[in-house]
Every structure is written in structure tokens, then in C-alpha cells.
Design a protein around this motif. Structure first.
Motif, short mmCIF file in Angstrom:
data_model
loop_
_atom_site.label_atom_id
_atom_site.label_comp_id
_atom_site.label_asym_id
_atom_site.label_seq_id
_atom_site.Cartn_x
_atom_site.Cartn_y
_atom_site.Cartn_z
N THR A 27 -16.44 116.09 85.83
CA THR A 27 -15.76 116.40 87.09
C THR A 27 -14.61 117.37 86.90
OG1 THR A 27 -14.25 114.52 86.90
CG2 THR A 27 -16.39 114.13 87.96
N GLY B 294 -13.38 111.00 88.64
CA GLY B 294 -12.86 112.13 89.41
C GLY B 294 -11.57 111.78 90.12
N THR C 220 -22.90 112.17 93.14
CA THR C 220 -21.90 113.18 92.78
C THR C 220 -21.48 113.91 94.04
OG1 THR C 220 -22.87 113.44 90.59
CG2 THR C 220 -21.42 115.19 91.37
#
Length: 588
Positions: free
Chosen positions: A201, A221, A266
């Protein structure tokens, strides 16, 4: 308007007609910019963001595959099953300590020297901790009951695993330790390294990336200050498809991809300016260019129409009297009838004289090119003969008479190739056959230290090139590229033909060339290409071979030739010489 148009001057009429034509052309230009430049550019930027999300998702999948392989190594260890079959023994006893030490040794052998996880824990069949590889303070003494139930429901599948996020934020890879009969002996938990999860990330240049699990909890993230992870998780739940892209209220582009392996999603957030910035730049630049072009064309059309109506008779008299030795002839003011026809006849006569001059100039240039080609070829051939004779002398000193005989045969064929019709071009097949003879001579000296390969098909018969074009590059590989490289040395020559272009790649696995030397070679070639091509000895890498050989090809192909030399990218060693030429005139 019709009456006014009839009363206007011819200059005004020309000006108005040119303006209408100009407006039409500019309209087509705007349509072209929009459909050919702006829309594809926007699509490319969106595709790039989709590929970024897929790339992050694939990196996480690869990390999970590695943990699956790690767990398989634990499950394939018989000592683990033997200890778990014996039941839970307190680590305060000697037997319990021995079992713990054996389990830790098994985990160490499975993990190996590269530690890409946080910790590994083994629980017994009741869910009590038996051993931990590192044993942090926050390592639970027993397996989470909910997680245990999920693992028991999947125990029939030997390869099944469960990803779980602990209350403290640690993500774990869990699976039941099951034998071939489906009997459960215990449970294995791998605590994943959060830095490894966050690493993919962090590769987002513009915006940020987040990873959510199947329960829409944040796994990896860090969102920006303008966004909340709970808000993004809600938006993700509203999407009906597994993969896609949408634009939120702020105009930012949201790309999401769900992994089939882990069930994680994601989430890549890209600011609107990052996606549309290049598009807006193209739009602004187009408007600026069109505005400037309109202004310039208005002025140009005005003065062009004004000058176009000057007395044509002066121009006609000047063209009809012009000669090579009389370029400053004075204009005759004598008038004639039907001046446009007289002007046309005078201009045709001028074109005829120019045509004759051009033909004579072309013949002279052709003869000059042939002379230069012969001089360049003669400059290379003695250099090659000297090197081959040196190789033969070395073989003779080693009393390898069979090799001397073979090399003399190869040398005889090569000398016959060099001296026969030296000014004529040859087919690429003949040149490659000549190169095979040369490499056979060199191979006789280096033996197994040298490996070479030539790849070409029958279409090489139709390609014409100057003699001794390939051999100088191969000779540079032997004399320079391998001087600081360990054997085996490899040379690969590959020919391809596609869409009217033929290409030759000459690659080696040597020590490469310094970037400044490559720049020096290309500068010498460029100087020879932009001025008269002459004999320019190159004192850098490869002596005169590279520059002069390229100049010989330029004499034949001119602007239909592309040449490049570059080091291999990454950790791969060696240099590639690339020559591309067109069989037609529309190469550029």
C-alpha cells in the motif's frame, strides 16, 4: 450581403474564404484532439489505476501463498504430529520443555533464515498454546473460540486456512493440523508481519491504498486526513461487483479489487487532479496553441492575400530570365497578354532546368557514396585479418594442428568473401554465414568458454547490407565485453522481419559499457549522420568498428536506419546492439 460581397475587393474575398476554411480545419482539429488524445489519455490513466489495485492485490496473494507453503512444511513434519498426539504436557516439566524445544526447532526449520512473519504459535486440539516461536507478551494462551469453530468446520479440507484479525489488530493465518484421515491434532497460527501487509500500500504515488477483510475491517494501509476508513468500508459494501471503479462526490477516483484467494478487497483512492491533471494540461495546451495559431493565421492570411495580388507580370519575367549564372536578373516591365499562361510556361521551363541539375547532383552523390563505402570496408577488413592470424598463431603454438587446419579453412572462406566484389552489397544470409566462420575461428581458441547462437530464417536472403556489417560488433564482444567478465561467455545474434522492417540484435553477457562511453559512441554516430559521413576513427570502446560500420549502413539506408546500443536492464549483465532498417521509404 450579396451586394456588399460583390462590391468588396478581391483581397477581402480571398481573406473571407480562407477564414471559413481555417475555421473548418480548426473544428476538425478540436475533434481530433478530443477523440484521439484526450479520451485515450483519460482511459489510460484509469487503466493504470486499475492495474495498480490489481498489483497490490497480487502482492498480498503472494504473501498468503508463502504462508500457506510455510504451514504445509509444518504439517509435513512427523515430529509435530507425534508431540501433539501425546497430548498437552506442562512446559514446567522436563518432557514438556523437550516437546516445546522440538516444536520450536521444527518451526525454525520451516521458517528458514528469512523471517517474513511476526510469530508462529502451535495449539493443541483443545486450543491451548503449546509452543510459540518467539512468544511475545500479547500472544494468547488459548485459541479464540470463534476462530476454533471456523477451523473445525473446515478440517475436512487439508489445504483450508482461515485469515483472522485479532482485537489488538494483529492479522493471523490459521489452519488445523490434520492428518490424511481427517483427524485433528491441533492448530497452527501464523501472526503476519504488519509491515509486510502495509508494504504494497505504500507504493501509491498519488493518493493512498487500503486493504479490507471480508468483514470490511481495515487490514493494511493508512487513509488520508480527508477520508475515514469506516466511510470507505461502507462505500465498498454498497458495490455489487467484486472489481470496479467509481467516482465519489469529491470527484476522486476509487478503484477496488477483491481477491478470490483471501476474500480481502484492495481499495485505491486517487485524487481527481492526479487522474485528470494530464488531461487538463492537454486541454489547456490545446486551447493555448489554437489561440496562438488563430492569431498568427489571421495575420498571415491578411498579408498573404495582399501580396498575392501584386503584379504577377514582374514575377513571370524574373522566372523566364533566371539562369544559374544570372540569379540577380532585373525585372522587365514589358507587358504581355494572358500573363498567367506565360507565367505557367516559364515556371515549367524552370522546373525542367532544376530537374536536370538535380539528376546530375544525384549521380555525383551516388558515386561519392560508393567510394566512401569501399573506403570504410577496406578500413575494417585488415583489422579482422590481423585478429584471425593472431588466433591461428596461438593454436599453432599449442600444437593443435587440427584446429589450425580448421581455422585455415574458415579463414580461406572468409578471405574469399571479403575480396570478392568488395563494393557490392550482400544478403544478410551471406553475412551471417561469414559471421559463423568467424565465430568458429574464435571458438577454436576459447573452446568451452565461448557459447554463440545465430537465429535467422529464410527471409534473410532478401535483406541487402554492406559486407562486414555484423562481424565488427561480434569482434567487440570478444575483445572488450568479455575482458572483465567470467566465462562462459555468450553471444546471441537474432534476426527478425515484421511489417516491412528488419532487425538485428547482437547481445552478450559481458561486463557492459560505461554510460559515458555509450554516449560518446552515439555522439560520434550522430555527428557523422548530421554532416558528411567520413572515416572517423573511434578511440573509445570497440575502436573504429562501431562508428564506421554504422556509417556504412547509413550510406545505404540513410534516414531509414535506426541504431542503438544499451546495457541490459536490472541485474542482467551484458550489452545489446540493435539495428533496425526499413524496406520502404516511409520509415520516419
Amino acid at each position: 450581403m450579396n451586394s456588399w460581397y460583390k462590391r468588396t475587393s478581391m483581397q477581402t474575398k480571398f481573406f473571407l474564404r480562407y477564414i471559413v476554411l481555417l475555421v473548418i480545419v480548426l473544428c476538425f482539429f478540436l475533434v481530433y484532439i478530443n477523440w484521439i488524445v484526450i479520451i485515450p489519455l483519460k482511459d489510460d490513466m484509469e487503466d493504470e489505476k486499475r492495474m495498480l489495485a490489481v498489483s497490490i492485490n497480487n502482492q498480498i496473494d503472494d504473501y498468503m501463498i508463502a504462508q500457506n507453503q510455510l504451514s504445509q512444511r509444518i504439517l509435513s513434519n512427523k515430529q509435530v504430529f507425534n508431540i501433539l498426539a501425546a497430548g498437552h504436557i506442562s512446559t514446567t516439566t522436563e518432557e514438556g520443555l523437550r516437546h516445546s524445544r522440538i516444536l520450536k526447532d521444527s518451526m525454525f526449520q520451516a521458517i528458514g533464515p528469512t523471517m517474513n512473519i511476526r510469530d508462529m504459535i502451535i495449539y493443541d486440539v483443545q486450543g491451548s498454546r503449546i509452543a510459540a516461536f518467539l512468544g511475545f507478551n500479547d500472544t494468547p494462551d488459548s485459541l479464540n473460540s470463534e476462530l476454533k469453530e471456523r477451523l473445525d468446520s473446515r478440517m475436512v479440507h487439508e489445504t483450508s486456512y482461515v485469515l483472522h484479525r485479532e482485537n489488538n489488530g494483529i492479522v493471523t493465518f490459521n489452519r488445523a493440523i490434520v492428518d490424511q484421515n481427517g483427524s485433528v491434532y491441533g492448530y497452527l497460527t501464523i501472526q503476519l508481519d504488519q509491515a509486510r501487509l502495509n508494504s504494497p500500500t505504500g507504493n501509491v504515488a498519488d493518493g493512498f491504498a487500503l486493504i479490507f477483510d471480508e468483514h470490511y475491517q481495515l487490514i493494511a494501509g493508512m487513509p488520508s486526513e480527508e477520508y475515514d476508513d469506516s466511510q470507505l468500508s461502507q462505500q465498498l459494501q454498497q458495490q455489487s461487483e467484486r472489481n470496479g471503479m467509481y467516482v465519489n462526490k469529491a470527484g476522486d477516483y476509487i478503484t477496488y479489487v477483491q481477491s478470490e484467494m483471501t476474500g480481502w478487497s484492495t481499495f485505491v483512492v486517487t485524487p481527481r487532479d492526479s487522474v485528470l491533471g494530464p488531461v487538463n494540461s492537454v486541454i489547456r495546451l490545446s486551447i493555448l496553441i489554437i489561440s496562438g495559431l488563430l492569431l498568427v493565421l489571421f495575420v498571415y492570411i491578411y498579408f498573404s492575400t495582399k501580396n498575392l495580388l501584386l503584379p504577377i507580370r514582374k514575377l513571370r519575367n524574373q522566372i523566364s530570365r533566371i539562369q544559374y549564372n544570372n540569379l540577380n536578373v532585373q525585372v522587365n516591365h514589358h507587358t504581355h497578354n494572358n500573363e498567367l499562361i506565360s507565367l505557367h510556361e516559364a515556371f515549367q521551363d524552370l522546373l525542367l532546368r532544376l530537374q536536370q541539375s538535380i539528376e546530375r547532383e544525384k549521380a555525383a552523390v551516388h558515386e561519392e557514396a560508393k567510394a566512401r563505402n569501399s573506403a570504410l570496408q577496406a578500413q575494417i577488413a585488415p583489422h579482422f585479418i590481423h585478429n584471425v592470424l593472431y588466433l591461428i598463431s596461438i593454436a599453432a603454438q599449442e600444437q593443435n594442428y587440427k584446429a589450425v587446419t580448421e581455422m585455415c579453412k574458415h579463414l580461406s572462406e572468409n578471405l574469399r568473401y571479403i575480396v570478392s566484389n568488395a563494393t557490392h552489397h550482400v544478403s544478410l544470409t551471406e553475412e551471417l554465414q561469414y559471421t559463423r566462420h568467424y565465430l568458429s575461428l574464435v571458438h577454436a581458441h576459447y573452446e568451452d568458454d565461448l557459447e554463440w547462437e545465430i537465429i535467422a530464417d529464410e527471409s534473410a536472403d532478401s535483406i541487402q547490407i554492406p559486407r562486414l556489417t555484423i562481424q565488427p560488433f561480434v569482434e567487440n564482444c570478444i575483445e572488450h565485453a568479455f575482458s572483465k567478465a567470467d566465462p562462459p561467455w555468450r553471444i546471441r545474434i537474432e534476426y527478425k522481419l515484421f511489417n516491412g522492417l528488419w532487425a538485428i540484435e547482437i547481445s552478450d553477457n559481458g561486463s557492459g559499457i560505461a554510460p559515458e562511453k555509450i554516449q560518446s559512441i552515439m555522439d560520434n554516430i550522430h555527428r557523422g549522420n548530421t554532416s558528411d559521413i567520413g572515416l572517423q576513427p573511434d578511440q573509445q570502446w570497440g575502436n573504429m568498428g562501431i562508428v564506421n560500420t554504422v556509417h556504412r549502413l547509413q550510406l545505404m539506408y540513410r534516414n531509414r536506419l535506426f541504431f542503438n546500443i544499451f546495457n541490459h536492464p536490472g541485474h542482467e549483465k551484458g550489452v545489446t546492439v540493435l539495428i533496425i532498417a526499413s524496406l520502404t521509404d516511409d520509415f520516419y
